[in-house]
Design a protein around this motif. Structure first.
Motif, PDB file in Angstrom:
ATOM      1  N   ASP A 104     -64.433  -2.033  38.258  1.00 18.37           N
ATOM      2  CA  ASP A 104     -63.187  -2.344  37.561  1.00 18.37           C
ATOM      3  C   ASP A 104     -62.991  -1.420  36.362  1.00 18.37           C
ATOM      4  O   ASP A 104     -61.880  -0.954  36.111  1.00 18.37           O
ATOM      5  CB  ASP A 104     -63.190  -3.816  37.121  1.00 18.37           C
ATOM      6  N   LEU A 105     -64.070  -1.152  35.643  1.00 20.44           N
ATOM      7  CA  LEU A 105     -63.979  -0.222  34.513  1.00 20.44           C
ATOM      8  C   LEU A 105     -63.542   1.164  34.972  1.00 20.44           C
ATOM      9  O   LEU A 105     -62.646   1.781  34.394  1.00 20.44           O
ATOM     10  CB  LEU A 105     -65.326  -0.103  33.790  1.00 20.44           C
ATOM     11  N   VAL A 106     -64.185   1.652  36.014  1.00 20.01           N
ATOM     12  CA  VAL A 106     -63.889   3.005  36.492  1.00 20.01           C
ATOM     13  C   VAL A 106     -62.502   3.079  37.112  1.00 20.01           C
ATOM     14  O   VAL A 106     -61.715   3.967  36.788  1.00 20.01           O
ATOM     15  CB  VAL A 106     -64.965   3.463  37.510  1.00 20.01           C
ATOM     16  N   LEU A 107     -62.172   2.140  37.979  1.00 18.60           N
ATOM     17  CA  LEU A 107     -60.879   2.187  38.661  1.00 18.60           C
ATOM     18  C   LEU A 107     -59.708   1.871  37.742  1.00 18.60           C
ATOM     19  O   LEU A 107     -58.587   2.286  38.013  1.00 18.60           O
ATOM     20  CB  LEU A 107     -60.887   1.240  39.860  1.00 18.60           C
ATOM     21  N   GLY A 108     -59.978   1.179  36.645  1.00 17.91           N
ATOM     22  CA  GLY A 108     -58.909   0.851  35.691  1.00 17.91           C
ATOM     23  C   GLY A 108     -58.751   1.878  34.588  1.00 17.91           C
ATOM     24  O   GLY A 108     -57.844   1.765  33.756  1.00 17.91           O
ATOM     25  N   ALA A 109     -59.580   2.913  34.583  1.00 19.20           N
ATOM     26  CA  ALA A 109     -59.536   3.910  33.508  1.00 19.20           C
ATOM     27  C   ALA A 109     -58.230   4.708  33.583  1.00 19.20           C
ATOM     28  O   ALA A 109     -57.796   5.123  34.634  1.00 19.20           O
ATOM     29  CB  ALA A 109     -60.730   4.854  33.615  1.00 19.20           C
ATOM     30  N   ARG A 110     -57.635   4.903  32.425  1.00 16.52           N
ATOM     31  CA  ARG A 110     -56.401   5.699  32.323  1.00 16.52           C
ATOM     32  C   ARG A 110     -56.690   7.048  31.677  1.00 16.52           C
ATOM     33  O   ARG A 110     -55.913   7.973  31.796  1.00 16.52           O
ATOM     34  CB  ARG A 110     -55.355   4.937  31.546  1.00 16.52           C
ATOM     35  N   SER A 111     -57.790   7.102  30.973  1.00 20.06           N
ATOM     36  CA  SER A 111     -58.216   8.373  30.387  1.00 20.06           C
ATOM     37  C   SER A 111     -59.723   8.268  30.163  1.00 20.06           C
ATOM     38  O   SER A 111     -60.314   7.203  30.319  1.00 20.06           O
ATOM     39  CB  SER A 111     -57.503   8.621  29.057  1.00 20.06           C
ATOM     40  N   LEU A 112     -60.295   9.380  29.799  1.00 18.32           N
ATOM     41  CA  LEU A 112     -61.730   9.352  29.570  1.00 18.32           C
ATOM     42  C   LEU A 112     -62.086   8.697  28.248  1.00 18.32           C
ATOM     43  O   LEU A 112     -63.214   8.259  28.060  1.00 18.32           O
ATOM     44  CB  LEU A 112     -62.310  10.781  29.600  1.00 18.32           C
TER      45      LEU A 112
END
Length: 116
Positions: A104-112
């Motif tokens: 969820d953290l990775v797939l929800g990331a919008r930027s680094l």
């Protein structure tokens, strides 16, 4: 609009079966129906996959079976979780919840979120 049935990822069937059995004694076909209801019809598990997995879990000591009569008055094996099965389910659930949170953290990331 309903969601199409999902395929299982490798390694997920056994934890799903352990969870379904943890909710109460049930025979094989009843477990198929239980998983279908629990997933709101999103999972379709074939009998050809379920019964070998039940056999493996029984051989590993995760579940036990005893013969009884189904709701249609037919002889059927009813499965229950063993102490080892409860322990494995708890461990598997912890691992899956950690993986889901990470995904969820990775797939929800919008930027680094990193400054350079």
């Amino acid at each position: 609009m309903s969601t199409p049935p999902q395929s299982l990822l490798p390694g997920t069937l056994e934890v799903l079966i352990l969870k379904a059995v943890s909710l109460g004694s049930e025979h094989g076909y009843g477990l198929l129906l239980r998983l279908q209801v629990m997933s709101r019809d999103a999972l379709v598990i074939e009998q050809g996959a379920l019964y070998p997995a039940l056999f493996r879990l029984e051989q590993q000591g995760m579940i036990e079976a005893e013969w009884g009569l189904s709701e249609k008055n037919r002889r059927a094996k009813f499965y229950v979780l063993t102490a080892a099965g409860r322990k494995r389910l708890a461990s598997d659930l912890k691992g899956w919840r950690s993986l889901v949170a990470t995904m969820d953290l990775v797939l929800g990331a919008r930027s680094l979120g990193l400054s350079r």
